[in-house]
Design a protein around this motif. Sequence first.
Motif, PDB file in Angstrom:
ATOM      1  N   THR A 295       0.500  -0.952  -0.064  1.00 27.92           N
ATOM      2  CA  THR A 295      -0.274  -0.327   0.323  1.00 27.92           C
ATOM      3  C   THR A 295       0.720   0.958  -0.244  1.00 27.92           C
ATOM      4  O   THR A 295       0.411   2.266  -0.158  1.00 27.92           O
ATOM      5  CB  THR A 295      -0.770  -0.410   1.172  1.00 27.92           C
ATOM      6  OG1 THR A 295      -1.948  -1.223   1.034  1.00 27.92           O
ATOM      7  CG2 THR A 295      -1.773   1.185   0.736  1.00 27.92           C
ATOM      8  N   ALA A 296       2.011   1.557   0.828  1.00 31.16           N
ATOM      9  CA  ALA A 296       2.842   2.635   0.689  1.00 31.16           C
ATOM     10  C   ALA A 296       3.732   2.321  -0.409  1.00 31.16           C
ATOM     11  O   ALA A 296       3.665   3.657  -0.950  1.00 31.16           O
ATOM     12  CB  ALA A 296       3.683   2.590   2.154  1.00 31.16           C
ATOM     13  N   ALA A 297       3.663   1.482  -1.081  1.00 27.46           N
ATOM     14  CA  ALA A 297       3.948   1.909  -1.880  1.00 27.46           C
ATOM     15  C   ALA A 297       3.851   2.042  -3.211  1.00 27.46           C
ATOM     16  O   ALA A 297       4.224   3.256  -3.703  1.00 27.46           O
ATOM     17  CB  ALA A 297       5.255  -0.110  -2.519  1.00 27.46           C
ATOM     18  N   ALA A 298       2.229   1.812  -3.020  1.00 23.51           N
ATOM     19  CA  ALA A 298       1.324   2.059  -4.602  1.00 23.51           C
ATOM     20  C   ALA A 298       1.073   4.077  -4.298  1.00 23.51           C
ATOM     21  O   ALA A 298       1.351   4.318  -5.457  1.00 23.51           O
ATOM     22  CB  ALA A 298       0.501   1.828  -4.940  1.00 23.51           C
ATOM     23  N   ILE A 299       1.588   3.946  -3.256  1.00 30.38           N
ATOM     24  CA  ILE A 299       0.749   5.448  -2.877  1.00 30.38           C
ATOM     25  C   ILE A 299       2.275   6.336  -2.860  1.00 30.38           C
ATOM     26  O   ILE A 299       2.320   7.675  -3.942  1.00 30.38           O
ATOM     27  CB  ILE A 299       1.010   5.762  -1.221  1.00 30.38           C
ATOM     28  CG1 ILE A 299      -1.024   5.176  -0.897  1.00 30.38           C
ATOM     29  CG2 ILE A 299       0.468   6.698  -0.897  1.00 30.38           C
ATOM     30  CD1 ILE A 299      -0.878   5.320   0.550  1.00 30.38           C
ATOM     31  N   ALA A 300       3.852   5.754  -3.269  1.00 31.04           N
ATOM     32  CA  ALA A 300       4.558   6.908  -3.246  1.00 31.04           C
ATOM     33  C   ALA A 300       4.927   6.804  -5.138  1.00 31.04           C
ATOM     34  O   ALA A 300       4.679   7.311  -5.120  1.00 31.04           O
ATOM     35  CB  ALA A 300       5.874   5.981  -2.729  1.00 31.04           C
ATOM     36  N   ALA A 301       4.594   5.280  -5.324  1.00 34.67           N
ATOM     37  CA  ALA A 301       4.785   6.130  -7.026  1.00 34.67           C
ATOM     38  C   ALA A 301       3.550   6.566  -7.264  1.00 34.67           C
ATOM     39  O   ALA A 301       4.046   7.501  -8.213  1.00 34.67           O
ATOM     40  CB  ALA A 301       4.039   4.191  -7.746  1.00 34.67           C
ATOM     41  N   LYS A 302       2.453   6.949  -6.670  1.00 29.46           N
ATOM     42  CA  LYS A 302       1.786   7.017  -7.383  1.00 29.46           C
ATOM     43  C   LYS A 302       1.766   9.017  -7.291  1.00 29.46           C
ATOM     44  O   LYS A 302       1.955  10.143  -7.956  1.00 29.46           O
ATOM     45  CB  LYS A 302      -0.256   7.281  -6.519  1.00 29.46           C
ATOM     46  CG  LYS A 302      -0.876   8.809  -7.077  1.00 29.46           C
ATOM     47  CD  LYS A 302      -2.161   8.117  -6.917  1.00 29.46           C
ATOM     48  CE  LYS A 302      -3.126   9.142  -6.869  1.00 29.46           C
ATOM     49  NZ  LYS A 302      -2.674   9.911  -6.324  1.00 29.46           N
ATOM     50  N   ALA A 303       2.490   9.163  -6.314  1.00 35.47           N
ATOM     51  CA  ALA A 303       2.874  10.475  -5.590  1.00 35.47           C
ATOM     52  C   ALA A 303       3.781  11.483  -7.098  1.00 35.47           C
ATOM     53  O   ALA A 303       4.026  12.015  -7.131  1.00 35.47           O
ATOM     54  CB  ALA A 303       2.971  10.950  -4.515  1.00 35.47           C
TER      55      ALA A 303
END
Length: 316
Positions: free
Chosen positions: A308-316
């Motif tokens: 989840t954290a990785a997906a949010i970071a990738a989106k940012a």
Amino acid sequence: MSHTLYEANAQRVHRCELAVPGSNPEMFEKALKSGVDVIFLDLEDAVAPDDKLQARKNVIQAINDLDWAGHGITVSIRINGLDTQYMVRDIVDLLEQCGDKIDTILIPKVGVYSDVYMVESMLNQLEMQQGLTKKIGIECLIETALGMANVEDIAKQGAIGGRLEALHFGVADYAASNRARTTNIGGLNPDYPGDQWHFAISRMTVACRAYGLRAIDGPFGDFKDPEGFKDAARRAAALGCEGKWAIHPSQVALANEVFTPPASEVEKARRILAALKEAAAQGKGAAALDGRLIDAASEKMANNVVSTAAAIAAKA
């Protein structure tokens, strides 16, 4: 693990979904810059009957003119109900005039899977007619007693159909459908010993997770009560929801905060994975970390946090 597994039809960061009435085009620019993951431009409940046709035109223009994708926003449209005179033209006009820029269609008041099938069939035909290569997803609002009674079948059949991505809990209409006493939209009734929405959200979330769908909590009506909103979001997150609606731009940051794993939680999850990897190298199936036992189930929970954290970071 069962041999019967349902993979997600689509992966999206979905911490918050901002509701924007199609009849208020002055709100579109603000929504574009709100920092939200998903927006739904509303043609249904937030639009008065006399404004329905103009709202549809406003939404089509906004989808075509504004750079939603450039701002990292998933675009959804809440169409009018299947029992109205507006729904068919909503879908036809949207796909004919801006179908290549729409990510999902949000169907309100879904009661049975046949409701989803009807929209799926229209999307199939219109995508072929328009030569669209991008497959539009479907999201469903579970907001009636009938919808909740059939939520498992809706989730299962919709997942097999390949378009259904998410179920949303529509607390206001759900309360009305059940004739429940409540103090405000999404708020708690002090006469109930706990959270009266717990069962409904939990049942919907289990159906989502069983069949590879996202589970999204619905609105909290009092946008002047940020702590009340965060409390409701935390309860939903504890049950497995990955996002919540915002009915006002001020609620977007609150939802993003709650549904973004904090750095300390991500770091602990990484330590769990590292400890289990080291234990596996030693031929062990479990390990101890900070005085507590961790095992394969711990690894799955930790992976949820890290991914989840990785997906949010990738989106940012």
